[in-house]
Motif scaffolding. Structure first.
Motif, short mmCIF file in Angstrom:
data_model
loop_
_atom_site.label_atom_id
_atom_site.label_comp_id
_atom_site.label_asym_id
_atom_site.label_seq_id
_atom_site.Cartn_x
_atom_site.Cartn_y
_atom_site.Cartn_z
N LEU A 1 82.30 -21.78 -93.16
CA LEU A 1 82.43 -21.69 -91.72
C LEU A 1 80.09 -21.66 -91.37
CD1 LEU A 1 83.48 -17.96 -91.64
CD2 LEU A 1 83.08 -19.88 -90.00
N LEU A 2 80.18 -22.02 -90.73
CA LEU A 2 77.71 -21.80 -90.46
C LEU A 2 77.70 -20.93 -90.68
CD1 LEU A 2 78.69 -23.00 -86.75
CD2 LEU A 2 78.05 -24.42 -88.16
N HIS A 3 76.35 -21.48 -91.82
CA HIS A 3 75.84 -19.99 -92.49
C HIS A 3 74.72 -19.67 -91.30
CE1 HIS A 3 76.00 -21.81 -96.00
NE2 HIS A 3 76.13 -22.14 -95.71
N SER A 4 74.36 -19.85 -90.48
CA SER A 4 74.09 -19.74 -89.45
C SER A 4 74.64 -18.83 -88.22
CB SER A 4 72.95 -20.21 -88.16
OG SER A 4 74.22 -21.05 -87.95
N LEU A 5 76.32 -18.84 -88.31
CA LEU A 5 77.46 -18.13 -87.35
C LEU A 5 76.81 -16.91 -87.89
CD1 LEU A 5 78.87 -18.61 -85.44
CD2 LEU A 5 81.11 -18.43 -87.06
N GLN B 1 77.64 -20.14 -77.93
CA GLN B 1 77.64 -20.54 -76.75
C GLN B 1 76.63 -21.24 -76.09
OE1 GLN B 1 79.78 -19.68 -72.97
NE2 GLN B 1 82.13 -19.03 -74.37
N ASN B 2 75.64 -20.84 -76.36
CA ASN B 2 73.55 -21.11 -76.48
C ASN B 2 73.57 -21.85 -77.03
OD1 ASN B 2 74.09 -19.84 -73.26
ND2 ASN B 2 72.85 -17.92 -74.76
N ARG B 3 73.57 -21.77 -78.25
CA ARG B 3 73.60 -22.86 -80.02
C ARG B 3 74.40 -24.12 -79.49
NH1 ARG B 3 69.95 -25.20 -82.19
NH2 ARG B 3 69.92 -26.24 -84.55
N ILE B 4 75.26 -23.94 -78.75
CA ILE B 4 75.76 -25.92 -78.76
C ILE B 4 76.10 -26.06 -77.61
CG2 ILE B 4 78.35 -26.41 -77.60
CD1 ILE B 4 79.65 -23.82 -79.50
N GLU B 5 75.10 -25.54 -77.10
CA GLU B 5 74.52 -26.23 -75.30
C GLU B 5 73.10 -26.42 -75.70
OE1 GLU B 5 74.85 -22.85 -71.61
OE2 GLU B 5 76.63 -23.16 -72.37
N GLU B 6 72.52 -25.62 -76.64
CA GLU B 6 71.31 -26.68 -76.80
C GLU B 6 70.97 -27.72 -77.84
OE1 GLU B 6 68.72 -24.44 -79.49
OE2 GLU B 6 69.27 -21.64 -77.87
N LEU B 7 72.25 -27.94 -79.04
CA LEU B 7 72.18 -28.78 -78.95
C LEU B 7 73.03 -30.36 -78.20
CD1 LEU B 7 74.27 -27.35 -82.67
CD2 LEU B 7 71.83 -28.32 -82.55
N LEU B 8 73.46 -29.39 -77.65
CA LEU B 8 74.31 -30.77 -76.86
C LEU B 8 72.99 -31.29 -75.76
CD1 LEU B 8 77.48 -29.33 -75.63
CD2 LEU B 8 77.76 -30.81 -77.74
N THR B 9 72.75 -30.51 -75.58
CA THR B 9 71.21 -30.46 -74.40
C THR B 9 70.14 -31.93 -75.24
OG1 THR B 9 71.55 -29.04 -73.21
CG2 THR B 9 69.83 -30.12 -72.67
N SER C 1 68.96 -35.90 -75.09
CA SER C 1 67.85 -36.98 -74.39
C SER C 1 67.16 -37.10 -76.22
CB SER C 1 66.40 -35.67 -74.76
OG SER C 1 66.23 -34.74 -75.74
N SER C 2 67.62 -36.97 -77.34
CA SER C 2 66.83 -37.69 -78.50
C SER C 2 68.47 -37.11 -80.33
CB SER C 2 65.64 -36.48 -78.83
OG SER C 2 66.32 -35.67 -79.12
N PRO C 3 68.43 -38.53 -80.71
CA PRO C 3 69.14 -37.98 -81.29
C PRO C 3 69.22 -37.04 -82.58
CG PRO C 3 67.99 -40.26 -82.17
CD PRO C 3 67.72 -39.18 -80.85
N LEU C 4 70.18 -36.03 -82.49
CA LEU C 4 70.00 -34.42 -83.58
C LEU C 4 69.72 -35.31 -84.81
CD1 LEU C 4 73.24 -32.84 -82.17
CD2 LEU C 4 70.97 -32.86 -81.51
N THR C 5 69.31 -34.24 -86.40
CA THR C 5 69.10 -34.44 -87.24
C THR C 5 70.87 -34.54 -87.99
OG1 THR C 5 69.11 -31.80 -87.45
CG2 THR C 5 66.79 -33.31 -87.10
N SER C 6 70.59 -34.39 -89.50
CA SER C 6 72.01 -34.61 -89.56
C SER C 6 72.23 -33.23 -90.24
CB SER C 6 71.64 -35.09 -91.33
OG SER C 6 71.24 -35.02 -92.03
N ASP C 7 71.60 -31.72 -89.95
CA ASP C 7 71.96 -30.95 -90.05
C ASP C 7 72.73 -30.81 -88.62
OD1 ASP C 7 71.63 -30.83 -92.76
OD2 ASP C 7 69.73 -29.90 -92.33
N GLU C 8 72.21 -30.26 -87.94
CA GLU C 8 72.02 -30.18 -86.61
C GLU C 8 73.53 -30.94 -85.94
OE1 GLU C 8 67.93 -29.37 -84.37
OE2 GLU C 8 68.52 -31.42 -84.36
N GLU C 9 73.93 -32.14 -86.26
CA GLU C 9 75.47 -32.60 -86.50
C GLU C 9 76.18 -32.15 -86.84
OE1 GLU C 9 76.24 -35.50 -84.83
OE2 GLU C 9 74.78 -35.91 -83.47
N HIS C 10 76.31 -31.62 -88.27
CA HIS C 10 76.55 -31.12 -88.99
C HIS C 10 77.09 -29.37 -88.22
CE1 HIS C 10 79.09 -29.62 -93.13
NE2 HIS C 10 78.15 -28.80 -92.77
#
Length: 120
Positions: free
Chosen positions: A10-14, A38-46, A50-59
């Protein structure tokens, strides 16, 4: 027997509380990610557009996908259980001369009700 998808982590940030909400759809409880998740997922997808996600964000995004798969499995299971119960109470065996109600096997029910997915 179908087994639920296995959640690896589970995500530590969840957030422990408020990560999932329950809605009633046609009298059936449906589990959905909270608006915060849902807002966090939308942030990451947005950001991903526009730019590559960090490895932590991809995870993090991968873990959200695992949770989504798990909620989808739970929703299908709950939905099918409700439909099976409802149909077993409502169907009448037309081959029965007295036209009396009877219990139907899961196989008979599956033949009459197509499985559809309810997404979280």
């Amino acid at each position: 027997m179908l087994l639920p998808p296995k959640l690896q982590n589970l995500l530590h940030s969840l957030p422990i509380e408020g990560a999932v909400r329950i809605e009633l759809v046609e009298g059936i409880p449906i589990f959905r990610a909270s608006s915060t998740v849902q807002n966090r997922i939308e942030e990451l997808l947005t950001k991903q557009q526009s730019s590559p996600l960090t490895s932590d964000e991809e995870h993090e995004l991968d873990l959200y996908e695992e949770i989504d798969d798990y909620l989808s499995f739970i929703n299908r299971t709950v939905r099918n259980a409700f439909l099976t119960q409802a149909i077993s109470w409502c169907l009448v065996d037309e081959n029965n001369p007295q036209n009396q109600s009877r219990k139907f096997s899961p196989k008979e029910i599956a033949a009459t009700v197509p499985e559809t997915e309810i997404s979280p």
